[in-house]
Design a protein around this motif. Structure first.
Motif, PDB file in Angstrom:
ATOM      1  N   GLN A 275      55.039  26.415  42.176  1.00 25.47           N
ATOM      2  CA  GLN A 275      55.566  25.088  42.415  1.00 25.47           C
ATOM      3  C   GLN A 275      55.907  24.323  41.143  1.00 25.47           C
ATOM      4  O   GLN A 275      55.235  24.405  40.137  1.00 25.47           O
ATOM      5  CB  GLN A 275      54.544  24.290  43.236  1.00 25.47           C
ATOM      6  N   SER A 276      56.992  23.613  41.224  1.00 26.37           N
ATOM      7  CA  SER A 276      57.282  22.601  40.213  1.00 26.37           C
ATOM      8  C   SER A 276      57.264  21.274  40.952  1.00 26.37           C
ATOM      9  O   SER A 276      56.899  21.225  42.111  1.00 26.37           O
ATOM     10  CB  SER A 276      58.665  22.837  39.614  1.00 26.37           C
ATOM     11  N   LYS A 277      57.723  20.194  40.328  1.00 24.40           N
ATOM     12  CA  LYS A 277      57.702  18.915  41.021  1.00 24.40           C
ATOM     13  C   LYS A 277      58.727  18.835  42.143  1.00 24.40           C
ATOM     14  O   LYS A 277      58.664  17.990  43.001  1.00 24.40           O
ATOM     15  CB  LYS A 277      57.968  17.785  40.028  1.00 24.40           C
ATOM     16  N   TRP A 278      59.741  19.652  42.068  1.00 28.87           N
ATOM     17  CA  TRP A 278      60.815  19.591  43.048  1.00 28.87           C
ATOM     18  C   TRP A 278      61.117  20.912  43.734  1.00 28.87           C
ATOM     19  O   TRP A 278      61.863  20.954  44.692  1.00 28.87           O
ATOM     20  CB  TRP A 278      62.118  19.126  42.368  1.00 28.87           C
ATOM     21  N   ILE A 279      60.590  22.000  43.189  1.00 30.58           N
ATOM     22  CA  ILE A 279      61.045  23.303  43.687  1.00 30.58           C
ATOM     23  C   ILE A 279      59.882  24.171  44.155  1.00 30.58           C
ATOM     24  O   ILE A 279      58.877  24.316  43.459  1.00 30.58           O
ATOM     25  CB  ILE A 279      61.854  24.025  42.584  1.00 30.58           C
ATOM     26  N   LEU A 280      60.057  24.736  45.339  1.00 27.35           N
ATOM     27  CA  LEU A 280      59.113  25.740  45.826  1.00 27.35           C
ATOM     28  C   LEU A 280      59.704  27.105  45.515  1.00 27.35           C
ATOM     29  O   LEU A 280      60.830  27.390  45.898  1.00 27.35           O
ATOM     30  CB  LEU A 280      58.929  25.664  47.336  1.00 27.35           C
ATOM     31  N   THR A 281      58.939  27.922  44.823  1.00 29.47           N
ATOM     32  CA  THR A 281      59.458  29.226  44.428  1.00 29.47           C
ATOM     33  C   THR A 281      58.614  30.345  45.028  1.00 29.47           C
ATOM     34  O   THR A 281      57.394  30.315  44.956  1.00 29.47           O
ATOM     35  CB  THR A 281      59.442  29.360  42.894  1.00 29.47           C
ATOM     36  N   GLU A 282      59.303  31.296  45.603  1.00 23.56           N
ATOM     37  CA  GLU A 282      58.647  32.509  46.087  1.00 23.56           C
ATOM     38  C   GLU A 282      59.117  33.646  45.204  1.00 23.56           C
ATOM     39  O   GLU A 282      60.326  33.862  45.067  1.00 23.56           O
ATOM     40  CB  GLU A 282      59.062  32.755  47.538  1.00 23.56           C
ATOM     41  N   GLU A 283      58.215  34.365  44.601  1.00 22.11           N
ATOM     42  CA  GLU A 283      58.623  35.508  43.779  1.00 22.11           C
ATOM     43  C   GLU A 283      58.151  36.789  44.429  1.00 22.11           C
ATOM     44  O   GLU A 283      57.012  36.881  44.880  1.00 22.11           O
ATOM     45  CB  GLU A 283      58.067  35.354  42.374  1.00 22.11           C
ATOM     46  N   GLY A 284      59.028  37.763  44.461  1.00 24.08           N
ATOM     47  CA  GLY A 284      58.701  39.001  45.165  1.00 24.08           C
ATOM     48  C   GLY A 284      58.838  38.780  46.657  1.00 24.08           C
ATOM     49  O   GLY A 284      59.355  37.761  47.126  1.00 24.08           O
ATOM     50  N   THR A 285      58.388  39.777  47.396  1.00 22.70           N
ATOM     51  CA  THR A 285      58.429  39.662  48.859  1.00 22.70           C
ATOM     52  C   THR A 285      57.109  40.174  49.391  1.00 22.70           C
ATOM     53  O   THR A 285      56.538  41.116  48.858  1.00 22.70           O
ATOM     54  CB  THR A 285      59.559  40.518  49.468  1.00 22.70           C
TER      55      THR A 285
END
Lengths: 765, 765
Positions: free
Chosen positions: A8-18
């Motif tokens: 997580q950042s302040k604005w972005i949800l990130t999924e890495e890999g699956t």
């Protein structure tokens, strides 16, 4: 518990890999929507059966099918039909082929797989590199968003950058009309909160208009109509378009490093009560697609981002001191914004448009948990949500008749079309507090916006009809010195059902009377002819006013003098206290592990009930009373409902229990990101998201509307440096910055006004 | 209301002519049964669709199929499967042809059609004259009975007397394996008391053994097995037998005036838990049919009539002064006798074996309404009925566990196999009074028969397990000064559900404790090793006794001091009184016209509840108290349940309200003959028939067992001259003759004993 794999950042949800384990959960989190339709965050290439077995759904608000509810034993007045929101054609399905090899996470080698939900921009971006079994590679980027400017529109851009020359790259897009839906992995859960998936519940017909591929679908039983259209545009390459039945195929020879870009637009045009206008809607859909296609993806995106900026500018809440929380909070506001119907005909379902849980039904959640956010940030949406209730008022009148109540209206406990759809009346129809909840929301809306037009039309009519219902349901109990009582009801707490004088219900009904009296008297005293017309039309008789005044005055509110505790209902304290301490963890939620008669027999709560009543009318209770009740009811509450923690959190703020307030808030704010209730896969907990906003503004901000004035009693948890938010009130916009040392109130827009800060008046200019 | 078209003598019900309007009702009235199997009184030739559309069913006690119960919304612990008694092959189907013309009520001309149910002999006789379209005539007589001597056997004799020579007469018999059942007129009623008909729920296989045609059927889901066999014998004529698949055809040339007689035997051999013994049962069935066929119809009938004579000799009640009532009363006793399972594995369903209503389920009706008749006239059958409860005790233990009660057993509210089959728990599982009902029946059985062996074995175990359940369900309520309370239950009155401290339930539970304490103490003090073994096996601990004593002593029995009224439950008097006076006739029964939450919200009763409690323990209440309660509860009771009137009638007798007692009794006694409840077509109201016997013996005879002594307080309605009945008590048979001037008690059999007549001792020698 925390199975979320997003950074997580302040604005972005990130999924890495699956991760196949959490694919369904993340499909929910990454769902995009605009209140009109929504589409889950599923992968473009996913087909079942795969280990990435999905629960793809594209849902159009209020687009539902019905079927008879089967009862083991029928009784008079039972809800007759299920209403079930149903997945409509999937416009996201894209197949990539490199040298005839189909891209799939289980074929070849996928690296750098990443997905980002950009909350600020309102887009979902996916990037990865794929190497097929022959060693040929491509970089892929797919961006999608659901437009707020064109409510029908799902926009996607697929960019494929090849590592080699002369590979044959195919991009096949598809308007998946779900013929394969029967083979989708069926959820056989008996969990009453889940609706079984798996059936295709419409028939479809393909046709063309103005060279646009269109699909007309019609639900099996409800005969709801939808036109779905698609328009693809390949950029930078020429390719013959192989248009075969339900798919378009683009084939190009790759040039190393030269991106192949496909822009894809899909439109969902709901024909709400307009089945005779198929031709017109088809034309409109084709036109939208042709025009927006000319405009192009980048221009559409730019407009979309502007909309999002405007939204965030008014609705953002900034927290200094916790970035994870910051993004979590924004995530909730983002989804709230996505969930609300905006046309007065559709409402906001318990899962938004992120999943099929609760069948896409609207509950009291809208008025009591989600409306506040809109009321103080986008009141025009709040109005649309309340207008929906007006459109189903006639059905609510019918429901009251079925319940043998000759006057007034009873809103359905759960519904899309206004008819009762709850097959279990003890935790459905018996929750007659929904009338008071709606009345309270309407009255508050009128107070916060000053919208007299609504107040003397739709608002007035609903307030009168809901008050009439209570007047007829209840009676004066001679065994209670003539107190007005409401028997055989269920309060918000569904672990206690069919009781007499549920405190919450009685208090809401009391206020419903108050609101109706106030609005009727204001109408009669005013020169507004509209309001008088409404009263005449609904056959209002003056003696009703006296009845309501009497019932309001004599409303029975159960209280235990001996213990100094507010009683949840007449019999609550006569029951045994559930031994929560010795209940094994795996036995929660209790509703899945104990028979209703077991649960109902104990002092145990699923969710805030009396405490919710005290929160709503908190100025009417002494601090000591609230503390005593809080301590007691907290000790018997499981929070098995997602509607519970936010209320306990806000009340903790009010009472100065800041550590508790903070803990509840953190659970509330991160409920879906951390899958706290273990069912985020079925959709977000929209009410809890509303609870998050309320926790910030009503809880830590201490905002209360008392009479005609905003009151703030801000209290900041020690973990944070500052919290900033805005509220709109009767045409003003006020920015509130709460810091450790002081709180600043700034009038950003509108006429000067007076607010209270801890009972101290402040002039805002 | 009175749609019955039967003429009556003291012993015979006669139907003259045929009326499609009441065919289904009369099928019920004319049903024959022996507790093992029953067969409705349908016409031999009936095939649907015809205006004489029937509801033929042959039912084997406890021969049922299951299917999952569908719930609109599932919850933990709900009953999982329907258990539904299903029609088995019809052995009554006979086709008559005269010169190739098929006899049918709608073909040719039928005259002098008459049916007689001879209660004394236990046979159904049908006679008519048929003239075919060619003007050829025959007289037909068909006699059938269901044997008590051979419990598998249905015996029929068809006599056709021709008016002409040389007609070709065909008699075709058929073991109808219901392949056509799907086309049977479907009852689409939503009435929860009816089970939809229409499906064939077994598969079948035909085979032969010892030249007997047999049919093996196996239910679809429960895998219940049944062997059905048939054997026909043509008398006086020779005919080739055309045996084609499922039918036998006899063809003769008529001789004017010479009767053609066919004797037909059909056997139903239930393979209860013995599916591996198919071969053996088939052999047994063939043997029975071969042997009884040799014996011949007339000999079988003679034995049957002897059985009936013996039955009537002990069980008849004679009334002087009303012949219509006399036959109605006998009709009830006849059907009671027919309904009871006699093998300890099967019980007595709410409709006996006369119809599919209530799915062939066993309820509390057995213990509280039907058992008394057997207890005092055929105690060996009473024992078998109670033994059935013992066979399902393990299931009752399981049910208690599902309800999170760690010790004891909870009997299913409605069941065949012991598992709960009630899909609506508020009027099902919540009726935990069934435990107390069974305990009371067992205790009374032990007292009336002196059967210590049962008392120290099965009886003891059930008494302990039911008491344990109550001890765990309830708790000591500090808000009621530590009284022992039972919350969230439903009493007998199903118009009031999920209440706290239902008076009836609490009083029954209190006595359950008393009975368990008494029997456990007697066991511990005795030299009976069996009883001690039982206690050890079920892990009885001495402190339980103290618990029960305490709970019994502190049992909360709600009472309204102000009004001097017994309270049906904690909240009953807090509700509004239902305005029965202004409720239109067509709105009864209320359950079919009002939502449960409407009904539950009012003071309105479906049936006797508190009054039933006071009837059972009538010596414990003052006359004034009973009068007050009677007057009040009668004013709020609809008698929408067939279990109600008999109780009000008995209580009226006790209180000396003789006119009321008489009126209630007349409604009770003639309930099915007059179709008072408008659903006799679904089967007789067996519990009400039990209520009839109780009304005579407990009501007008005033019989009460107090301690170890029989007490009589006879009161004769002015309309009658005399009533005579017999009761058996601990090996004695006592004949009671109540006349206007005096009552005579005569010891017919057994040792001398002392009884009470209006508190005055009488020695019977």
């Amino acid at each position: 518990m925390n199975t979320l794999k997003v950074k997580q950042s302040k604005w972005i949800l990130t999924e890495e890999g699956t991760d196949p384990e959490i694919i369904r959960q993340n499909e929910t989190l990454f769902a995009l929507s605009n209140g009109h339709f929504g589409t889950r965050g599923s992968l473009e290439e996913i087909n079942s059966p795969s280990k990435y077995s999905n629960s793809e759904a594209t849902l159009v608000n209020a687009f539902y099918d019905s079927e008879p509810i089967e009862y083991g034993e029928w009784a008079y007045g039972y809800a007759k039909e299920h209403q079930t929101i149903i997945p409509v054609p999937n416009g996201k399905k894209i197949t990539l082929k490199l040298d005839h090899e189909i891209f799939d996470l289980e074929a070849g080698k996928t690296t750098k797989h990443k997905r980002e939900l950009d909350l600020k921009k309102g887009i979902l971006k996916r990037t990865f590199t794929w190497e097929n079994t022959q060693g040929h590679k491509i970089d892929v980027e797919i961006i999608r968003f659901v437009s707020y400017d064109h409510k029908e529109l799902l926009a996607q851009k697929i960019t494929v950058t090849p590592y080699n020359d002369n590979n044959e790259l195919e991009i096949i897009t598809e308007l998946d009309d779900l013929k394969e839906l029967g083979s989708r992995k069926k959820d056989t859960s008996k969990d009453p909160r889940v609706k079984e998936q798996g059936e295709r519940r419409f028939h479809s017909e393909r046709f063309k208009k103005d060279s646009v591929d269109l699909l007309h679908i019609e639900t099996n039983h409800t005969k709801c109509h939808l036109i779905v259209g698609e328009k693809d545009k390949l950029k930078g390459f020429k390719s013959p378009i192989y248009n075969k039945n339900n798919s378009e195929k683009f084939i190009v020879k790759t040039k190393k490093g030269k991106p192949v870009v496909l822009e894809r637009l899909v439109a969902y045009s709901n024909m709400f009560d307009e089945e005779d206008k198929q031709e017109e809607i088809a034309q409109k859909t084709a036109t939208i697609l042709n025009e927006t296609s000319v405009l192009g993806f980048e221009n559409l995106l730019e407009k979309h981002i502007k909309h999002m900026e405007k939204f965030w500018n008014m609705s953002d809440i900034e927290i200094e001191g916790n970035d994870e929380l910051q993004v979590g909070l924004r995530f909730n506001l983002f989804h709230l914004h996505q969930a609300a119907g905006r046309d007065g005909k559709r409402n906001m379902s318990a899962k938004g448009l992120t999943g099929e849980g609760y069948e896409g039904h609207y509950f009291w959640d809208t008025e009591m948990y989600m409306l506040s956010f809109f009321l103080y940030t986008q009141p025009e949406i709040a109005k649309q949500l309340l207008t929906y209730r007006y459109t189903i008022l006639e059905e609510a009148r019918n429901r009251a008749r079925i319940m043998s109540i000759d006057e007034g209206a009873l809103f359905a406990w759960r519904t899309i079309n206004g008819k009762e759809a709850s097959p279990y009346y003890p935790a459905g129809t018996a929750q007659i507090h929904i009338n008071g909840d709606i009345a309270h929301a309407i009255y508050t809306y009128i107070k916060v916006t000053g919208d007299k037009h609504f107040g003397m039309n739709e608002g007035l009519e609903i307030l009168v009809e809901t008050a009439r219902f209570y007047a007829n349901w209840g009676h004066y109990d001679e065994k209670r010195e003539g107190a007005f009582v409401l028997n055989n009801v269920t309060g918000p707490d569904e672990y206690t059902a069919i009781v007499n004088n549920n405190y919450y219900t009685n208090l809401m009904a009391k206020h419903n009377f108050k609101y109706a009296i106030e609005m009727v008297e204001a109408t009669l005293e005013s020169n507004e002819e509209r309001g008088k017309d409404v009263l005449e039309r609904i056959n209002f008789k003056h003696p009703e006013l006296e009845n309501w005044k009497n019932a309001q005055k004599k409303m029975f509110l159960p209280y235990d003098e001996e213990q100094g505790l507010t009683m949840q209902d007449d019999s609550f304290f006569h029951k045994e206290v559930w031994d929560l301490k010795h209940t094994p963890k795996e036995k929660f939620p209790l509703l899945l592990h104990y028979h209703p008669l077991t649960i109902y027999r104990y002092q145990v709560n699923k969710q805030a009930d009396t405490i919710l009543a005290q929160f709503i009318f908190s100025h009417a209770f002494s601090h000591d009373q609230k503390v005593r009740d809080y301590n007691y009811y907290e000790s018997v509450t499981t929070h098995d409902s997602s509607l519970s923690r936010s209320v306990f959190g806000m009340m903790a703020s009010e009472l100065g229990f800041m550590q508790k307030a903070y803990t509840y808030f953190m659970d509330t704010a991160l409920m879906d990101l951390s899958d706290l209730q273990s069912n985020t896969r079925d959709g977000v907990h929209a009410a809890n998201m509303g609870g998050t906003w309320m926790s910030m503004v009503y809880g830590f901000g201490g905002l209360r509307l008392i009479g005609d004035r905003l009151n703030f009693n801000p209290r900041l948890p020690k973990e944070w440096q500052a919290v900033t938010f805005k509220v709109t009130f009767r045409g003003r916009i006020i920015k509130v910055s709460i810091k450790k040392e002081k709180t600043e109130y700034k009038l950003i827009e509108g006429e000067p006004l007076v607010i209270n800060h801890f009972n101290e008046e402040r002039q805002l200019k």
